[in-house]
Design a protein around this motif. Structure first.
Motif, PDB file in Angstrom:
ATOM      1  N   UNK A  54     -22.630   5.594  28.913  1.00  0.00           N
ATOM      2  CA  UNK A  54     -21.590   6.189  28.014  1.00  0.00           C
ATOM      3  C   UNK A  54     -21.215   7.323  28.707  1.00  0.00           C
ATOM      4  N   UNK A  55     -19.828   7.671  28.393  1.00  0.00           N
ATOM      5  CA  UNK A  55     -19.344   8.765  29.142  1.00  0.00           C
ATOM      6  C   UNK A  55     -20.075  10.092  28.983  1.00  0.00           C
ATOM      7  N   UNK A  56     -20.170  11.072  29.783  1.00  0.00           N
ATOM      8  CA  UNK A  56     -20.954  12.305  29.520  1.00  0.00           C
ATOM      9  C   UNK A  56     -20.201  13.124  28.439  1.00  0.00           C
ATOM     10  N   UNK A  57     -21.024  13.857  27.757  1.00  0.00           N
ATOM     11  CA  UNK A  57     -20.464  14.568  26.623  1.00  0.00           C
ATOM     12  C   UNK A  57     -19.490  15.733  27.304  1.00  0.00           C
ATOM     13  N   UNK A  58     -18.420  16.136  26.221  1.00  0.00           N
ATOM     14  CA  UNK A  58     -17.607  17.116  26.797  1.00  0.00           C
ATOM     15  C   UNK A  58     -17.818  18.503  26.032  1.00  0.00           C
ATOM     16  N   UNK A  59     -18.758  18.440  24.933  1.00  0.00           N
ATOM     17  CA  UNK A  59     -18.979  19.478  24.250  1.00  0.00           C
ATOM     18  C   UNK A  59     -20.267  19.645  23.672  1.00  0.00           C
ATOM     19  N   UNK A  68     -25.994   4.011  24.217  1.00  0.00           N
ATOM     20  CA  UNK A  68     -25.968   4.882  25.303  1.00  0.00           C
ATOM     21  C   UNK A  68     -25.733   4.014  26.569  1.00  0.00           C
ATOM     22  N   UNK A  69     -25.974   2.609  26.753  1.00  0.00           N
ATOM     23  CA  UNK A  69     -25.399   1.900  27.818  1.00  0.00           C
ATOM     24  C   UNK A  69     -27.040   1.941  28.695  1.00  0.00           C
ATOM     25  N   UNK A 104     -32.083   1.755  29.444  1.00  0.00           N
ATOM     26  CA  UNK A 104     -31.267   2.262  28.371  1.00  0.00           C
ATOM     27  C   UNK A 104     -31.874   3.705  27.812  1.00  0.00           C
ATOM     28  N   UNK A 105     -33.385   3.737  27.833  1.00  0.00           N
ATOM     29  CA  UNK A 105     -33.848   4.905  27.229  1.00  0.00           C
ATOM     30  C   UNK A 105     -33.513   6.282  28.511  1.00  0.00           C
ATOM     31  N   UNK A 106     -33.521   5.805  29.782  1.00  0.00           N
ATOM     32  CA  UNK A 106     -33.331   6.662  30.631  1.00  0.00           C
ATOM     33  C   UNK A 106     -31.716   7.179  30.760  1.00  0.00           C
ATOM     34  N   UNK A 107     -30.833   6.198  30.174  1.00  0.00           N
ATOM     35  CA  UNK A 107     -29.349   6.642  29.933  1.00  0.00           C
ATOM     36  C   UNK A 107     -29.197   7.678  28.874  1.00  0.00           C
TER      37      UNK A 107
END
Length: 126
Positions: A54-59, A68-69, A104-107
């Motif tokens: 998933x894209x990284x958080x921005x906030x 989470x992919x 998936x857990x690591x992502x």
């Protein structure tokens, strides 16, 4: 360089030779050094096809994604999958399931780690 040798010793058994002849030591070293090279090439080739994070958080207050992919295949995961192809494993489906679960857990862990780093950065700026 030291990390590469430690990785080879831990994951591929570089230091587990019980030989006395130079030729036997040389053969063991070459085979053990070829194994991580094959796994590294496989991981590099599969990286763009297996990275679905998933894209990284921005906030810092952003909620986690529903899915989470998975992280891309790593050298250690390629080795586990090669080992799974051996006839002594329970089943390839079982191994593939745990490989997907672990990635998936690591992502998910990577995503939360990045969000926590953002929160730290935001508090330091305030």
């Amino acid at each position: 360089m030291e990390e590469a040798f430690e990785f080879g010793k831990d994951l591929f058994g570089l230091d587990q030779a019980q030989v006395r002849l130079y030729e036997a030591i040389l053969r063991h070293t070459v085979l053990v050094m070829a194994a991580p090279a094959v796994c590294a090439v496989g991981a590099a080739e599969a990286r763009h096809r297996t990275d679905s994070q998933a894209p990284s958080p921005t906030r810092p207050d952003q909620p986690p994604p529903a899915e989470p992919g998975m992280i891309p295949l790593t050298v250690a995961e390629i080795k586990r999958l090669f080992n799974a192809a051996a006839p002594r494993t329970p089943s390839l489906e079982h191994i593939a399931h745990w490989s997907a679960w672990r990635r998936r857990h690591q992502a998910r862990a990577r995503w939360f780690h990045r969000r926590a780093r953002l929160a730290t950065a935001y508090t330091q700026l305030s």
